[in-house]
Design an enzyme around this catalytic site. Sequence first.
Site, mmCIF file in Angstrom:
data_model
loop_
_atom_site.group_PDB
_atom_site.id
_atom_site.type_symbol
_atom_site.label_atom_id
_atom_site.label_comp_id
_atom_site.label_asym_id
_atom_site.label_seq_id
_atom_site.Cartn_x
_atom_site.Cartn_y
_atom_site.Cartn_z
ATOM 1 N N CYS A 150 -15.097 -2.898 0.561
ATOM 2 C CA CYS A 150 -13.713 -3.276 0.852
ATOM 3 C C CYS A 150 -13.350 -4.489 -0.006
ATOM 4 C CB CYS A 150 -13.556 -3.596 2.329
ATOM 5 S SG CYS A 150 -14.358 -5.140 2.831
ATOM 6 N N CYS A 203 -13.510 -0.799 6.913
ATOM 7 C CA CYS A 203 -12.578 -0.161 5.980
ATOM 8 C C CYS A 203 -13.289 0.693 4.927
ATOM 9 C CB CYS A 203 -11.701 -1.213 5.317
ATOM 10 S SG CYS A 203 -10.544 -2.011 6.456
ATOM 11 N N LYS A 261 -5.083 8.308 12.383
ATOM 12 C CA LYS A 261 -5.512 8.778 11.071
ATOM 13 C C LYS A 261 -5.855 10.257 11.099
ATOM 14 C CE LYS A 261 -7.269 4.277 9.560
ATOM 15 N NZ LYS A 261 -8.435 3.517 9.056
ATOM 16 N N LYS A 288 -3.429 2.424 15.147
ATOM 17 C CA LYS A 288 -3.287 3.337 14.017
ATOM 18 C C LYS A 288 -3.817 4.722 14.357
ATOM 19 C CE LYS A 288 -7.409 1.136 12.111
ATOM 20 N NZ LYS A 288 -7.894 0.262 11.034
ATOM 21 N N ARG A 339 -1.180 7.254 9.614
ATOM 22 C CA ARG A 339 -1.449 6.700 8.289
ATOM 23 C C ARG A 339 -1.484 7.815 7.242
ATOM 24 N NH1 ARG A 339 -3.863 1.520 8.552
ATOM 25 N NH2 ARG A 339 -3.050 0.440 10.389
ATOM 26 N N CYS A 388 -8.264 -10.693 1.908
ATOM 27 C CA CYS A 388 -8.208 -10.220 3.291
ATOM 28 C C CYS A 388 -8.465 -11.370 4.261
ATOM 29 C CB CYS A 388 -9.227 -9.106 3.520
ATOM 30 S SG CYS A 388 -9.221 -8.492 5.223
ATOM 31 N N CYS A 447 -16.206 -7.596 6.962
ATOM 32 C CA CYS A 447 -16.039 -7.802 8.402
ATOM 33 C C CYS A 447 -16.378 -6.491 9.100
ATOM 34 C CB CYS A 447 -14.612 -8.265 8.727
ATOM 35 S SG CYS A 447 -13.403 -6.929 8.853
ATOM 36 N N ARG A 496 0.844 -1.201 0.000
ATOM 37 C CA ARG A 496 0.000 0.000 0.000
ATOM 38 C C ARG A 496 0.879 1.252 0.000
ATOM 39 N NH1 ARG A 496 -3.523 -0.003 5.058
ATOM 40 N NH2 ARG A 496 -4.736 -1.533 3.890
#
Length: 635
Positions: free
Chosen positions: A451, A500, A230, A228, A144, A457, A496, A75
């Site tokens: 996603c 995302c 953001k 994370k 991120r 994934c 899930c 990524r």
Amino acid sequence: MVKTPISPAQKVSKLENIKEHSNFLREPLASELLEDTNRFSQDAIQILKFHGSYQQYNRDKRAKGQEKDYRMMLRTRNPGGFISAQLYSTIDGLSDEYGNNTLRVTTRQGLQIHGILKKNLKASISAIVKSMGSTLGACGDINRNVMAPPAPLKNRPDYGYAWEYADKIADLLRPQSNAYYEIWLDGEKAISVEEDPEVTAARQRNINGTNFEEGEEPLYGQHYMPRKFKCSVTVPGDNSIDLYTHDVSLVVITDDSGELLGFNVLTGGGMGRTHNREETFPRLADPLGYVAKEDVFDLMKAILATQRDYGDRVQRRHARMKYLIEDWGIDKFRSQVEEYLGKALEPFKPLPPWEYKDFLGWHEQGDGKLFLGISIENGRIQDQGDFRLKSALQKITKEYSLPMRLTANHNLIFYEINPIDQADIESILLHCGIVSDPEKIDSLTRYSMACPALPTCGLAVTESERALPGILERINNVLARVGLAGEEIVIRMTGCPNGCARPYMAELGFVGSAPESYQVWLGGDANQTQLAQPYIDKLPDKDIESFLEPLFAYFKQDKTKQETFGQFCQRVGFEALRTFSENYTPPKPRRVRKNQHRVSVQDAMFARLKQASQDEKRPMNQIVQQALEAYFAEE
């Protein structure tokens, strides 16, 4: 002195120990990269994330007794979604040479390459860095990719400031360890844009314990962040980046002449949650205050230090900054930030209403040149049948060397286009089956996101990207059946609950809860300003039509003028929705006339027929009838 995040006696999550013993993101990754194996260990995988890659495997190919087909997802980190023509060409080439021949635009304005073998990972990252790109910090417990509105509006100074400060904050919070260059470029730092001296000075300045005095990471220390982190920067009124979903969102504030004054600051947003864990939940960011431009870097450090030092390092599912703010309250959080900052924040400035913008189609960018927003279904750049988006982007990039900005709705904007080139670019798109006019794009598809989920994934419990196009077609059929054909509804799907594709902000959100089943969330806003709520925990895929029909029928019957589906669900409430659904009787289907018959066509031909029907605003059967009459007339 900075507060020590972890005391020797404190019980912490396993990952905290992995970070502590990584030698600032080096081990065991560096050692395992040299081994002749097709995968990394679990400890190395965690450090690999900081370098911008996830280890995955193709779950479609998994067979009992056989080793998993391990592949790496890579990524990019590109603040504000900026991708130069050179960098795009490099990444596109890598996807063909080492990946699965596709690219994926992420919902954080990055690019992903799927399917890279471990042995090709170093060559891939090295090529990206040498093309002025980076993957450092695209994943992991760290800041991120910093987001910003993608529109290149050159006559709007505030948009320019959003781009500028997205870059500067990304630089400010970038890891300082040399591990990235040591591992992927053998210690050689590629030529890069010089960092602003103001940013360098701000990072080095230790204010009230924001910095570590020893080690390679002045802001992160050896444990980095609890989870994370953001950030985003936007302008008043432009919610093209879902500003309420970030840990920190800055809103550019200018004076009447367009000069930058400072920023409104929002904190505490986040989407991730876990099924059946009520202590986990999506959350909207709260207004924190206003900061003058000269203090914005110190403020970002103060916010980061507060989360770094007080965030939960024991329970990772409770480690995001949103939970710290939820537990403390925004006032206590503000007080701690102000303690690091050394001064009080000013009150939040008034703002206009937020509006989602996708910037699709052709636009004048304010200086005589043009920009073009291209819709990418679910962000997947590929050649498939008559639709050859990958080839179109390759050709445009090669012939015109245009920069691009990726969007938070996983679309793409080419800009700096000379008006004389517009017709030729349009011709390339048309030849490759790509529609540039947003009014010709199916309305559900235009505003939807999914996603990747299966097969790559490892967290996915059911389909998302591969399922959504078919589900949208089925939803369109239901809308047409109740008299709402063409209705615009923001639909988002994830495989899930991690969120995302930000389904908890959608008017209609599908969240994978079991194989071929989804939790359904209702009531988000088309402008992404209010949170949806869970309506049903497990809806089997096969029951989507029967579930949605009464909801849409109720919406058609009782909606007010200009009211969207999400607003309607919020207004009437879930109890009313359930009552109507329980008492709903579907209308009897129309009797099929004896002279009606079905004829099957290939998927690609059906897509062209459907598009022609939309363009010409007449039924598909009428177009087919006319074509057949013309065919038989020639015999």
